[in-house]
Design an enzyme around this catalytic site. Structure first.
Site, PDB file in Angstrom:
ATOM      1  N   THR A   1       0.864  -1.180   0.000  1.00  0.00           N
ATOM      2  CA  THR A   1       0.000   0.000   0.000  1.00  0.00           C
ATOM      3  C   THR A   1       0.902   1.233   0.000  1.00  0.00           C
ATOM      4  O   THR A   1       2.129   1.120  -0.075  1.00  0.00           O
ATOM      5  CB  THR A   1      -0.901   0.043   1.257  1.00  0.00           C
ATOM      6  N   ARG A   2       0.297   2.413   0.098  1.00  0.00           N
ATOM      7  CA  ARG A   2       1.082   3.640   0.208  1.00  0.00           C
ATOM      8  C   ARG A   2       1.396   3.989   1.656  1.00  0.00           C
ATOM      9  O   ARG A   2       1.855   5.095   1.951  1.00  0.00           O
ATOM     10  CB  ARG A   2       0.346   4.798  -0.474  1.00  0.00           C
ATOM     11  N   LYS A   3       1.162   3.056   2.576  1.00  0.00           N
ATOM     12  CA  LYS A   3       1.534   3.264   3.974  1.00  0.00           C
ATOM     13  C   LYS A   3       3.013   2.933   4.130  1.00  0.00           C
ATOM     14  O   LYS A   3       3.408   1.877   4.627  1.00  0.00           O
ATOM     15  CB  LYS A   3       0.673   2.396   4.886  1.00  0.00           C
ATOM     16  N   THR A   4       3.828   3.873   3.659  1.00  0.00           N
ATOM     17  CA  THR A   4       5.274   3.682   3.610  1.00  0.00           C
ATOM     18  C   THR A   4       5.982   4.806   4.350  1.00  0.00           C
ATOM     19  O   THR A   4       5.367   5.803   4.729  1.00  0.00           O
ATOM     20  CB  THR A   4       5.763   3.645   2.156  1.00  0.00           C
TER      21      THR A   4
ATOM     22  N   THR B   1       4.702  -3.175   5.299  1.00  0.00           N
ATOM     23  CA  THR B   1       5.650  -2.065   5.430  1.00  0.00           C
ATOM     24  C   THR B   1       5.614  -1.467   6.836  1.00  0.00           C
ATOM     25  O   THR B   1       6.653  -1.340   7.483  1.00  0.00           O
ATOM     26  CB  THR B   1       5.374  -0.965   4.389  1.00  0.00           C
TER      27      THR B   1
END
Length: 271
Positions: A122-125, A258
């Protein structure tokens, strides 16, 4: 070429962060060092770690590639050159290896339990480190999913609150013929409506596996299953991944690979 330049610029930024105000106090002396791993896992970031050593004029070699399985005690790389360069490179190279290999290792565990269903990130980085974390997901056998907002038209709950489902999908389809339109849903009737309106991908957000299974059966009965990808996301763990994989979806996106990945433990020793 542009990708190589970008990676070099990022590594230089990390080096500046780590060595800002560094005090040179050691005399020049040739040395050799080895990096070993202290636990089992999947390696990622090896080329980046070597690039850090080479930035300081230290030659480094390895026997591994990203995605390889590694075992506690394995010698990961050797570095030879000025001891000052080795010590300057030590922390940053180990941080990169530890973070990326931790993500790759956790991703691989999810992949193993998913039974062939694609595992995606996901964009949870980490801000500024996303490109490395996405590569680590790939090393672990996963799919990087979107890198940024421009990679796909994603219609989420807030978009629907602003414009309504039908208008939001209409606007999304106007964005570009090259972009898939993905719609986030949390109820079976929304999934059916999104499919009827031409969504390319439908994401079941925080829906339990049994509810997803019922919804998939409903879509199948109405002839809406074909030509659409179905994705599950939200609250997915190693403990319940098998249930989601058996619900009929094509993709399972997992933010935890992540933001919850523990670092793999590496050590550098002068020999």
């Amino acid at each position: 070429m542009r990708g190589d330049i970008c990676m070099k610029a990022l590594i230089e930024r990390f080096i500046e962060e780590d060595l800002s105000g560094y005090i040179e106090f050691l005399p020049e002396i040739e040395a050799r060092a080895v990096v070993t791993v202290r636990e089992n896992g999947v390696i990622s970031g090896i080329s980046d770690a070597i690039a850090v050593f080479e930035y300081f004029g230290v030659s480094a070699r390895t026997w591994f590639e990203d995605g390889n399985r590694i075992t506690k005690g394995d010698l990961i790389l050797e570095a030879e050159g000025d001891a000052r360069g080795i010590l300057k490179a030590e922390r940053l190279s180990l941080n990169i290896l530890g973070r990326m290999s931790g993500i790759a290792t956790l991703t691989a565990r999810f992949v193993e339990r998913a039974g062939g269903v694609k595992i995606a990130g996901t964009r949870k980085t980490t801000p500024g480190f996303r490109i490395f974390e996405k590569r680590a997901i790939i090393a672990g056998g996963g799919d990087p999913h979107r890198f940024n907002l421009a990679d796909m038209v994603m219609i989420k709950e807030n978009h629907i609150s602003l414009f309504g489902l039908e208008r939001a999908i209409e606007l999304g389809k106007q964005a570009s013929f090259t972009k898939k339109v993905e719609v986030e849903v949390s109820a079976p009737e929304d999934a059916v409506r999104a499919a009827e309106l031409g969504a390319d991908v439908i994401m079941f957000d925080n829906m339990p596996p049994d509810k997803i299974r019922e919804t998939m059966a409903m879509l199948e009965a109405r002839g809406l299953r074909d030509h659409i990808l179905f994705e599950a996301s939200g609250g997915i763990t190693l403990e319940n991944i098998t249930e989601y994989a058996e619900s009929g979806v094509d993709i399972i996106s997992v933010g935890a690979i992540t933001h919850h990945a523990p670092w793999l433990d590496f050590s550098l020793k002068i020999v």
